[in-house]
Scaffold this active site. Structure first.
Site, PDB file in Angstrom:
ATOM      1  N   LEU A 347       0.798  -1.056  -0.032  1.00 13.22           N
ATOM      2  CA  LEU A 347       0.084  -0.079  -0.081  1.00 13.22           C
ATOM      3  C   LEU A 347       0.924   1.596  -0.031  1.00 13.22           C
ATOM      4  CD1 LEU A 347      -2.775  -1.180   2.492  1.00 13.22           C
ATOM      5  CD2 LEU A 347      -3.237  -0.494   0.196  1.00 13.22           C
ATOM      6  N   GLY A 348       2.106   1.015   0.570  1.00 12.13           N
ATOM      7  CA  GLY A 348       2.822   2.318   0.448  1.00 12.13           C
ATOM      8  C   GLY A 348       4.006   1.828   1.544  1.00 12.13           C
ATOM      9  N   GLY A 350       6.474   4.114   4.535  1.00 11.10           N
ATOM     10  CA  GLY A 350       6.615   5.296   5.328  1.00 11.10           C
ATOM     11  C   GLY A 350       7.977   5.078   6.263  1.00 11.10           C
ATOM     12  N   GLY A 351       7.845   6.100   7.221  1.00  7.19           N
ATOM     13  CA  GLY A 351       9.063   6.303   7.804  1.00  7.19           C
ATOM     14  C   GLY A 351       9.300   5.040   8.635  1.00  7.19           C
ATOM     15  N   PHE A 352       8.325   4.125   8.865  1.00  8.84           N
ATOM     16  CA  PHE A 352       8.557   3.151   9.807  1.00  8.84           C
ATOM     17  C   PHE A 352       8.700   1.900   9.108  1.00  8.84           C
ATOM     18  CE2 PHE A 352       6.886   6.433  12.665  1.00  8.84           C
ATOM     19  CZ  PHE A 352       7.865   6.404  13.491  1.00  8.84           C
ATOM     20  N   VAL A 355       3.845  -1.152   4.210  1.00  2.00           N
ATOM     21  CA  VAL A 355       2.409  -1.451   4.454  1.00  2.00           C
ATOM     22  C   VAL A 355       1.798  -2.172   3.602  1.00  2.00           C
ATOM     23  CG1 VAL A 355       0.335  -0.457   5.336  1.00  2.00           C
ATOM     24  CG2 VAL A 355       2.156   1.011   5.704  1.00  2.00           C
ATOM     25  N   LYS A 370       1.373  -3.275   8.697  1.00  2.00           N
ATOM     26  CA  LYS A 370       2.758  -2.321   8.807  1.00  2.00           C
ATOM     27  C   LYS A 370       3.931  -3.344   9.074  1.00  2.00           C
ATOM     28  CE  LYS A 370       2.365   2.061   9.451  1.00  2.00           C
ATOM     29  NZ  LYS A 370       2.615   3.495   9.891  1.00  2.00           N
ATOM     30  N   ASP A 466       2.801  12.741  15.774  1.00  2.00           N
ATOM     31  CA  ASP A 466       3.184  12.732  14.537  1.00  2.00           C
ATOM     32  C   ASP A 466       1.670  13.136  13.625  1.00  2.00           C
ATOM     33  OD1 ASP A 466       4.682  12.841  12.467  1.00  2.00           O
ATOM     34  OD2 ASP A 466       5.171  10.710  12.277  1.00  2.00           O
TER      35      ASP A 466
HETATM   36  N1  LIG Z   1      -4.757   1.365   7.325  1.00  2.00           N
HETATM   37  C1  LIG Z   1      -4.567   1.584   6.329  1.00  2.00           C
HETATM   38  N2  LIG Z   1      -5.305   1.559   5.269  1.00  2.00           N
HETATM   39  C2  LIG Z   1      -4.734   1.667   4.068  1.00  2.00           C
HETATM   40  N3  LIG Z   1      -3.647   2.212   3.500  1.00  2.00           N
HETATM   41  C3  LIG Z   1      -2.629   2.561   4.688  1.00  2.00           C
HETATM   42  C4  LIG Z   1      -3.013   2.151   5.952  1.00  2.00           C
HETATM   43  N4  LIG Z   1      -1.899   2.356   6.711  1.00  2.00           N
HETATM   44  C5  LIG Z   1      -1.119   2.946   5.549  1.00  2.00           C
HETATM   45  N5  LIG Z   1      -1.427   2.915   4.525  1.00  2.00           N
HETATM   46  C6  LIG Z   1      -0.804   3.547   3.491  1.00  2.00           C
HETATM   47  O1  LIG Z   1       0.563   3.036   3.481  1.00  2.00           O
HETATM   48  C7  LIG Z   1       1.527   4.358   3.396  1.00  2.00           C
HETATM   49  C8  LIG Z   1       2.417   4.419   4.301  1.00  2.00           C
HETATM   50  O2  LIG Z   1       2.054   4.449   5.653  1.00  2.00           O
HETATM   51  P1  LIG Z   1       2.728   4.875   6.774  1.00  2.00           P
HETATM   52  O3  LIG Z   1       3.853   3.846   7.132  1.00  2.00           O
HETATM   53  O4  LIG Z   1       1.700   5.190   7.973  1.00  2.00           O
HETATM   54  O5  LIG Z   1       3.522   6.301   6.239  1.00  2.00           O
HETATM   55  P2  LIG Z   1       4.207   7.316   6.992  1.00  2.00           P
HETATM   56  O6  LIG Z   1       5.275   6.686   7.970  1.00  2.00           O
HETATM   57  O7  LIG Z   1       4.869   8.300   6.117  1.00  2.00           O
HETATM   58  O8  LIG Z   1       3.274   7.999   8.110  1.00  2.00           O
HETATM   59  C9  LIG Z   1       0.452   5.370   3.601  1.00  2.00           C
HETATM   60  O9  LIG Z   1       0.653   6.633   2.931  1.00  2.00           O
HETATM   61  C10 LIG Z   1      -0.954   4.917   3.207  1.00  2.00           C
HETATM   62  O10 LIG Z   1      -1.223   4.914   1.789  1.00  2.00           O
END
Ligand SMILES: Nc1ncnc2c1ncn2[C@@H]1O[C@H](COP(=O)(O)OP(=O)(O)O)[C@@H](O)[C@H]1O
Ligand SMILES: *[C@@H]1O[C@H](CO)[C@@H](O)[C@H](O)[C@H]1NC(C)=O
Ligand SMILES: *[C@@H]1O[C@H](CO)[C@@H](O)[C@H](O)[C@H]1NC(C)=O
Ligand SMILES: *[C@@H]1O[C@H](CO)[C@@H](O)[C@H](O)[C@H]1NC(C)=O
Ligand SMILES: *[C@@H]1O[C@H](CO)[C@@H](O)[C@H](O)[C@H]1NC(C)=O
Ligand SMILES: *[C@@H]1O[C@H](CO)[C@@H](O)[C@H](O)[C@H]1NC(C)=O
Ligand SMILES: *[C@@H]1O[C@H](CO)[C@@H](O)[C@H](O)[C@H]1NC(C)=O
Ligand SMILES: *[C@@H]1O[C@H](CO)[C@@H](O)[C@H](O)[C@H]1NC(C)=O
Ligand SMILES: *[C@@H]1O[C@H](CO)[C@@H](O)[C@H](O)[C@H]1NC(C)=O
Ligand SMILES: *[C@@H]1O[C@H](CO)[C@@H](O)[C@H](O)[C@H]1NC(C)=O
Length: 668
Positions: A347-348, A350-352, A355, A370, A466
């Site tokens: 899905l993407g 992020g910093g941690f 996902v 995640k 955050d």
């Molecule tokens: N519960 C979720 N449902 C759908 N997409 C999610 C969810 N959590 C995170 N994502 C997707 O994964 C990406 C990365 O999430 P995340 O790690 O939380 O980003 P960041 O650390 O930059 O805040 C988000 O931009 C979002 O698109």
């Protein structure tokens, strides 16, 4: 009616001391209550499991047995003995085990096969409401039940983690020498279970059938059964199989309350079926070596496969986590749900960490998993405790945390899936996707109410740490939901207080946050202010301008406000479809929250009141708001201790939207 009467009569008989007893040397024409794959063979063997895998079988004495004194509720003394045999298909491969069981019900509804022995399931295992006592003959080592090995006898009370257990075997009378026995040898063995009501002790003794009952028991558990078992119980056997097929047999059984169960007559017990070839033939002299070879190969590859599988899906579970079982997901389940954490389901990131999208096999619930890598175990206990407590937070504007899973070097957090992704995508992602003002204002109000819940409405104050557009996710109805709460603590927890990390994102970090290194509700409000400006203007808090200085959004909005044309800074993508009063309110509130003096910022409750229009926003000029009063933690001020994580959405803005884990060593 007649049946009831029969039971009552039976109970009356039971309560007579030295009373209730039965002895079966073979089970031909015995009225047992069977379920699952259990059957009584034509020659009188009780066969609990047949050659199908993943099965369970139960056999109970068909009538209830009164096990407690009705005047004072004390459990009676009882003794029982039975002869059993476990015949695995492959002589060296452990299959599942079996158990003698005292159960409140005739059968074990809801129980699982495999390692659960047909006694319990994941949700009721270990629960005192089970009212079950069992003696397990366990042939698989299950780490989750703290099994000592794959060949042991144990006494279980309400769960599969044995109260006492010992490797299978017996003590020779006189010398006290211990002789090992192999449960899956296919050889018939005899087990004695004796409970003494006065001693409040239960003894379990095992021996091969040609050895009389050893004097020294294999197991002895000091425990009053009165509070555990029900007044009337069902007694019997349970067995289950795994993929390796195995048959579990009981050859004879006797039982008595308040007395010594009659000894079984070994010579009268039915014969076990012979395993392997009945007659030798010419074919077998050639075929046997071939078959053995194939068998060895199958065994080895089978074992190898199981080991591989076990390793692949190995979770890390420590003692302190046992209380968190409801919140723990099995790695295997998450692996299946996400179809193996393939990039297709990403899905993407992020910093941690990354996902992934997934669907839980059993509940069909859509989840987002995640994956957070963690090298140190330091602070993990506190962090997991916090996750579990965060999991209890429930609000329609928070992304629900469903649970977690831990592996070596990896932590997995399981959230509700948000089908519409994160808000930043709509603000400055693809050019054609945006939200109109009505939708944006609804998201803002939603996030405000979620943050109010965290700050003031839950049993303890939760600081998000955050708040930003990329941490706001949109559910199927485009409601804004805050995600990632508390996660920032992973990097700020359990560490040396001398080097407390400041966690957050540049552009959202309050000036006093970097100074005091303390996250407060006020620092969250500062970030919320930056978020408000971001949503109304469709711009990031800091935009790098190449050669020239970075563009600071709050300064820009402030200059527009000073000139009396604050509305002009609104996102041009809104077009003409907006409510001027609301846009102005959001922008001014954004400025108010960005005040460098934390005391000048409103509380979350006030923010909600302003947004709902219940209370008018105070006049900004009267507050003496100046450009210098709006400074926040600029990047250039602490470049030397900011470490940037790669950002999720677009690499071009890595600098401005990265999570800053700033190590403020010493006084600054
Ligand atoms: N519960 C979720 N449902 C759908 N997409 C999610 C969810 N959590 C995170 N994502 C997707 O994964 C990406 C990365 O999430 P995340 O790690 O939380 O980003 P960041 O650390 O930059 O805040 C988000 O931009 C979002 O698109
Ligand atoms: C066993 O139970 C029967 C009744 O079913 C009774 O007649 C007999 O005395 C009991 N045996 C012993 C040893 O008490
Ligand atoms: C085992 O028992 C089940 C249920 O009675 C039956 O469906 C299955 O065919 C049996 N398997 C074998 C190998 O006998
Ligand atoms: C077996 O026991 C059950 C329960 O006590 C009873 O309902 C049933 O009629 C009995 N069957 C036979 C054949 O005796
Ligand atoms: C319970 O009552 C029985 C007789 O009905 C007696 O033998 C036994 O000792 C009593 N137990 C306790 C703990 O009082
Ligand atoms: C576990 O067993 C109990 C009955 O003992 C049943 O109520 C429950 O639904 C079962 N749970 C699962 C997940 O199968
Ligand atoms: C035990 O089971 C009961 C009822 O099934 C349930 O209410 C309770 O929460 C369970 N306890 C634990 C610790 O799981
Ligand atoms: C008996 O089994 C135990 C545990 O598996 C083992 O340590 C011990 O060496 C065995 N003893 C003999 C005599 O095989
Ligand atoms: C259990 O075994 C111990 C040790 O041999 C013995 O002292 C005790 O009386 C036994 N208790 C029962 C209920 O058999
Ligand atoms: C067993 O006893 C417990 C507690 O006394 C009770 O809640 C439960 O309903 C009983 N179970 C049965 C099947 O009678």
């Amino acid at each position: 009616m007649f049946y009831r009467l029969a039971v009552v009569l039976c109970l009356l008989v039971n309560s007579v001391a030295g009373g209730f007893n039965f002895t079966y040397n073979g089970f031909r024409s015995v009225n047992l209550s069977l379920d699952g794959v259990a059957e009584v063979t034509s020659n009188g063997l009780l066969k609990l499991t047949n050659d199908s895998d993943q099965q369970q079988g139960h056999a109970f004495y068909s009538s209830p047995v009164k096990l407690k004194d009705s005047t004072n509720g004390t459990a009676f003394s009882f003794t029982t003995t039975f002869v059993f045999a476990i015949l695995p298909q492959y002589p060296t491969l452990s299959a599942s085990g079996m158990a003698f069981v005292i159960s409140p019900s005739r059968g074990r509804p809801g129980a699982l096969a495999n390692q659960y022995l047909g006694l319990f399931n994941e949700s009721n295992n270990g629960n005192d409401t089970n009212h079950v006592v069992a003696v397990e003959l366990d042939t698989i080592q299950n780490v989750e039940f703290k099994d000592i090995d794959n060949n042991h006898v144990g006494i279980d009370v309400n769960g599969l983690t044995s109260k006492v257990s010992h490797g299978a075997g017996y003590y020779v009378d006189g010398t006290g020498q211990f002789i090992n026995l192999t449960l899956i040898s296919g050889q018939p063995m005899q087990l004695w279970v004796e409970y003494n009501s006065l001693e409040q002790r239960m003894n379990v003794t095992l021996a091969p059938i040609n050895v009389p009952k050893p004097k020294l028991p294999l197991l002895s558990l000091s425990r009053d059964l009165s509070p555990i078992v029900n007044d009337t119980v069902y007694i019997g056997f349970s067995a289950s199989t795994i993929a390796v097929v195995t048959s579990h047999y009981v050859l004879g059984w006797s039982f008595m309350i308040n007395g010594q169960a009659e000894e079984l007559v070994i010579s009268r017990l039915p014969k076990l079926p012979r395993r392997g070839p009945e007659q030798t033939s010419k074919f077998l002299t050639i075929g046997l070596p071939l078959i053995s070879l194939t068998l060895v190969f199958a065994t080895v590859s089978g074992v190898f496969y199981f080991i591989q599988r076990k390793r692949k899906f190995a979770d890390v579970v420590e003692d302190w986590e046992l209380d968190y079982r409801p919140q723990r997901f099995k790695y295997k389940d998450l692996y299946v749900a996400t179809k193996g954490f393939k990039d297709k389901g990403l899905l993407g990131s992020g910093g941690f960490g990354k996902v992934y999208k997934g669907t839980l096999l059993t509940s069909k619930l859509e989840i987002a998993v995640k994956k957070v890598s963690h090298e140190s175990r330091q602070g993990m206990k506190e962090f997991v405790a916090e996750i579990v407590s965060i999991g209890r937070l429930r609000h329609r504007n928070l992304v629900q945390l469903l649970g977690y899973c831990r592996r070596k070097g990896e932590l997995l957090l399981v959230y509700d899936y948000m089908p519409n992704g994160s808000l930043d995508k709509y603000l400055y992602g693809q050019p054609n996707v945006t939200l109109n003002w009505r939708q944006r204002f609804r998201v803002i109000k939603g996030v405000a109410s979620g943050l109010l819940y965290l700050h003031e409405e839950w049993e303890q104050v939760v600081i998000h740490r955050d708040v930003k557009a990329s941490n706001v996710l949109l559910d199927s109805e485009l409601n804004g939901r805050l995600g990632d709460f508390g996660l920032a603590r992973l990097y700020g927890h359990g560490t040396d207080p001398q080097t407390t990390h400041v966690v957050g994102t540049l552009g959202y970090l309050a000036p006093e946050h970097t100074r005091t290194r303390k996250a407060t509700t006020s620092t969250d409000l500062f970030a919320f202010g930056a978020f408000l400006l971001e949503v109304a203007c469709g711009r990031r808090p800091i935009e790098p301008q190449g050669e020239t200085e970075d563009l600071i959004l709050v300064e820009l909005v402030f200059s527009f406000w000073q000139r009396g044309e604050i509305l002009e800074i609104r996102d041009p993508k809104l077009g003409t479809d907006f409510v001027a009063k609301e846009v102005e309110l959001v922008l001014k509130l954004g400025l108010l929250c960005s005040h460098s003096d934390p005391r000048a910022r409103p509380s979350m409750r006030q923010v909600v009141q302003y947004l709902e229009g219940d209370v008018p926003l105070p006049d900004l000029s009267a507050l003496g708001l100046t450009a210098s009063g709006l400074t926040f933690a600029h990047g250039e001020g602490f470049d030397d201790f900011v470490t940037s994580y790669p950002s999720s959405m677009d690499k071009a803005h890595t600098h401005s939207s990265s999570i800053a884990e700033s190590l403020l060593s010493g006084g600054r």
